[in-house]
Design a protein around this motif. Structure first.
Motif, PDB file in Angstrom:
ATOM      1  N   GLU A 238      -0.719 -36.913   9.174  1.00  0.00           N
ATOM      2  CA  GLU A 238       0.403 -37.059  10.092  1.00  0.00           C
ATOM      3  C   GLU A 238       0.965 -35.700  10.508  1.00  0.00           C
ATOM      4  O   GLU A 238       1.336 -35.500  11.672  1.00  0.00           O
ATOM      5  N   LEU A 241      -1.496 -34.222  13.132  1.00  0.00           N
ATOM      6  CA  LEU A 241      -1.388 -34.880  14.432  1.00  0.00           C
ATOM      7  C   LEU A 241      -0.100 -34.480  15.148  1.00  0.00           C
ATOM      8  O   LEU A 241      -0.102 -34.234  16.364  1.00  0.00           O
ATOM      9  N   ALA A 242       0.989 -34.407  14.410  1.00  0.00           N
ATOM     10  CA  ALA A 242       2.261 -34.018  15.019  1.00  0.00           C
ATOM     11  C   ALA A 242       2.209 -32.592  15.535  1.00  0.00           C
ATOM     12  O   ALA A 242       2.749 -32.275  16.608  1.00  0.00           O
ATOM     13  N   ILE A 244      -0.502 -30.848  16.575  1.00  0.00           N
ATOM     14  CA  ILE A 244      -1.328 -30.768  17.786  1.00  0.00           C
ATOM     15  C   ILE A 244      -0.608 -31.416  18.965  1.00  0.00           C
ATOM     16  O   ILE A 244      -0.637 -30.900  20.088  1.00  0.00           O
ATOM     17  N   ARG A 245       0.043 -32.531  18.705  1.00  0.00           N
ATOM     18  CA  ARG A 245       0.776 -33.213  19.774  1.00  0.00           C
ATOM     19  C   ARG A 245       1.874 -32.307  20.342  1.00  0.00           C
ATOM     20  O   ARG A 245       2.076 -32.239  21.564  1.00  0.00           O
ATOM     21  N   ASN A 246       2.551 -31.595  19.474  1.00  0.00           N
ATOM     22  CA  ASN A 246       3.601 -30.681  19.912  1.00  0.00           C
ATOM     23  C   ASN A 246       3.017 -29.504  20.693  1.00  0.00           C
ATOM     24  O   ASN A 246       3.578 -29.080  21.709  1.00  0.00           O
ATOM     25  N   LEU A 248       0.269 -29.466  22.527  1.00  0.00           N
ATOM     26  CA  LEU A 248      -0.229 -29.898  23.833  1.00  0.00           C
ATOM     27  C   LEU A 248       0.882 -30.342  24.777  1.00  0.00           C
ATOM     28  O   LEU A 248       0.620 -30.577  25.960  1.00  0.00           O
ATOM     29  N   ASP A 249       2.086 -30.463  24.294  1.00  0.00           N
ATOM     30  CA  ASP A 249       3.213 -30.843  25.151  1.00  0.00           C
ATOM     31  C   ASP A 249       3.457 -29.744  26.188  1.00  0.00           C
ATOM     32  O   ASP A 249       3.517 -28.560  25.846  1.00  0.00           O
ATOM     33  N   GLU A 287      -8.757 -38.416  19.997  1.00  0.00           N
ATOM     34  CA  GLU A 287      -7.345 -38.789  19.924  1.00  0.00           C
ATOM     35  C   GLU A 287      -6.549 -38.203  21.069  1.00  0.00           C
ATOM     36  O   GLU A 287      -5.655 -38.860  21.631  1.00  0.00           O
ATOM     37  N   PHE A 288      -6.872 -36.962  21.454  1.00  0.00           N
ATOM     38  CA  PHE A 288      -6.077 -36.278  22.480  1.00  0.00           C
ATOM     39  C   PHE A 288      -6.822 -36.129  23.807  1.00  0.00           C
ATOM     40  O   PHE A 288      -6.365 -35.413  24.698  1.00  0.00           O
TER      41      PHE A 288
END
Length: 505
Positions: A238, A241-242, A244-246, A248-249, A287-288
């Motif tokens: 988790e 994932l958080a 990488i998500r941040n 790519l924002d 996923e992304f």
């Protein structure tokens, strides 16, 4: 003198008589044939090739004239990523919809996984035949416009020599339509790009250098693998994932640029072989919705080649640097010679330069993997080059339980096998006839209790499941004996390694 005929001669007599009749008929026909007509016929036949060449030249000249003044066109180079997008759309929406195609190229189909498995390549068996539509120019309507697409068959034949070529892209394309404006063609290309982006919802494109090391080419198109199928600590998963998500924002990119910070993100995945480092990288790409560019450090010939590879990698992708412990450093040379360690021809300074040197690119995610983190230079793993380190170790009992549920959940098994597994997992242990998720979890808990904590890799456990995919209860019944065999084998391997080290020292 009397003539004597054998039975065989009598059988031949009717045929000889027929030949005589044929000869007489041809003689009468030739005597009545006007020699002038025969000469005219021969003259026409001799003129036909000349007339054909003239008509062909006239058609080519007319076609070029019409194309120059009444046709707009756009050419897409063979090795450009856009080429594959256009060709994929044409294959799916034009070529495959035409049942009247009569020209194909046939070749032996070798699956991508067979290249890594020499035994699969050498096995004597009948292989599948792959039929690829064969065309040089095709016409089709899209919207209210008539388009044509031409491709170079010379480059197509050259691409066919590569067993990994899947028949899509690689040859130069020319897209044209009637009119003076290229806007309809640009709209068509945009449609092709939209189609390719939709495909990323279902597949991950893995790129690798071609066999000559000259350019990036699609190596494989894999169905997206969910991240939850890669088993390691849930909290670490988790957190990753958080992060990488941040990254790519879009707001993160603006924040980096506003602070004059290089927009990069680097990760280090380390652990024993078979713990899922490469699998996790592929799952993250799915996923992304990112493409994956694979760089095997031991196979890179020089720093110049590594630099050229990174110059051609686009932004918004994942770069997988495998086995970075093979990078060459001066202080390791003596130790490598004594232990027989294979090193890459690339140097540490060359790798650092492509990661965050003056000319290095931004917007990419770089994932480095290694089985030997203790061999990495501290300069390579400092913050800014490696922003997060992730240890992928042996499997825990919790992860073993999750893997069991995933393997025998009917939704993840193709029918009709799902019905058989459902009945086996539930009905054979005295449960209800219908599928009961609670029963499956009980089986999973019983299975996981037989797995020693932090002892086996996920790939080892997956190998066990491959032997028992048809029966959940059979898997539970056999896991204990499998664990005993694996542990005894591991002890034997440890003894052999200890003896080898003593001899070396």
């Amino acid at each position: 003198m009397a003539s004597h005929f054998s039975p065989e001669d009598s059988l031949l007599m009717p045929h000889i008589h027929d030949l005589g009749l044929l000869k007489d008929s041809l003689g009468r026909w030739a005597s009545g044939l006007d020699i002038t007509r025969l000469g005219s016929l021969a003259a026409c036949i001799s003129v036909a090739p000349v007339a054909w060449r003239f008509l062909k030249a006239a058609w080519i000249e007319s076609y070029n004239w019409i194309r120059q003044f009444f046709v707009a066109s756009v050419t897409v180079p063979g090795r450009d990523p856009l080429n594959r997008n256009v060709m994929s759309w044409i294959m799916a929406n034009v070529v495959q919809n035409r049942r009247g195609i009569r020209s194909f190229t046939a070749r032996t189909h070798v699956h991508a996984g067979d290249f890594a498995d020499r035994a699969a390549l050498m096995k004597k068996k009948r292989r599948e035949v792959q039929y690829l539509p064969h065309f040089d120019t095709t016409l089709f309507w899209h919207g209210s416009c008539l388009y044509f697409v031409s491709r170079s068959l010379d480059s197509f034949r050259a691409s066919m020599g590569d067993p990994s070529y899947d028949g899509i892209g690689g040859e130069e394309l020319t897209i044209g339509c009637l009119g003076w404006s290229t806007e309809p063609i640009k709209k068509l290309i945009q449609t092709c790009q939209d189609y390719a982006e939709r495909q990323t919802e279902f597949f991950v494109i893995i790129y690798a250098r071609d066999r000559y090391g000259m350019s990036w080419q699609p190596k494989a198109r894999k169905p997206i693998r969910r991240v939850d199928t890669v088993h390691f600590d849930d909290r670490l998963k988790e957190t990753l994932l958080a992060d990488i998500r941040n990254y790519l924002d879009p707001s993160t990119k603006r924040l980096y640029q506003g602070r004059s910070m290089p927009y990069r993100r680097g990760y280090l995945f380390y652990g024993p072989p078979g713990t899922g480092k490469s699998s996790l990288s592929t799952a993250l790409a799915g996923e992304f919705g990112l493409d994956l560019y694979e760089v095997k450090i031991p196979c890179v010939a020089s720093d110049q080649d590594l630099e050229q590879m990174f110059l051609e990698i686009p932004p918004q992708c994942i770069v997988l640097l495998e086995d970075v412990d093979a990078i060459w450093t001066d202080r390791d040379s003596e130790r490598d010679e004594s232990q027989g360690v294979t090193r890459s021809s690339c140097t540490l300074s060359g790798l650092l330069n492509v990661l965050d040197g003056v000319g290095s690119g931004e917007g990419r995610i770089v994932i480095m993997t290694t089985n030997k983190p203790d061999r990495l230079d501290s300069a390579l793993v400092r913050p800014g080059r490696v922003d997060m380190k992730l240890m992928l170790g042996n499997i825990s009992r919790k992860s073993a339980e999750q893997m069991f549920v995933r393997m025998f959940m009917p939704d993840t098994v193709s029918s009709p096998l799902a019905a058989k597994i459902t009945q086996d997992a539930v009905g054979s242990i005295g449960g209800p006839a219908l599928f009961d998720l609670k029963t499956l979890h009980k089986l999973a808990l019983k299975f996981a209790s037989q797995i020693p904590e932090d002892t086996f890799t996920p790939s080892q456990l997956q190998g066990f499941f491959q032997l028992h995919l048809n029966s959940a209860t059979e898997a539970v019944a056999n896991i204990s004996s499998w664990v005993d065999r694996e542990l005894s084998g591991s002890l034997l391997d440890d003894d052999i390694s200890a003896v080898s080290e003593e001899k070396t020292s």
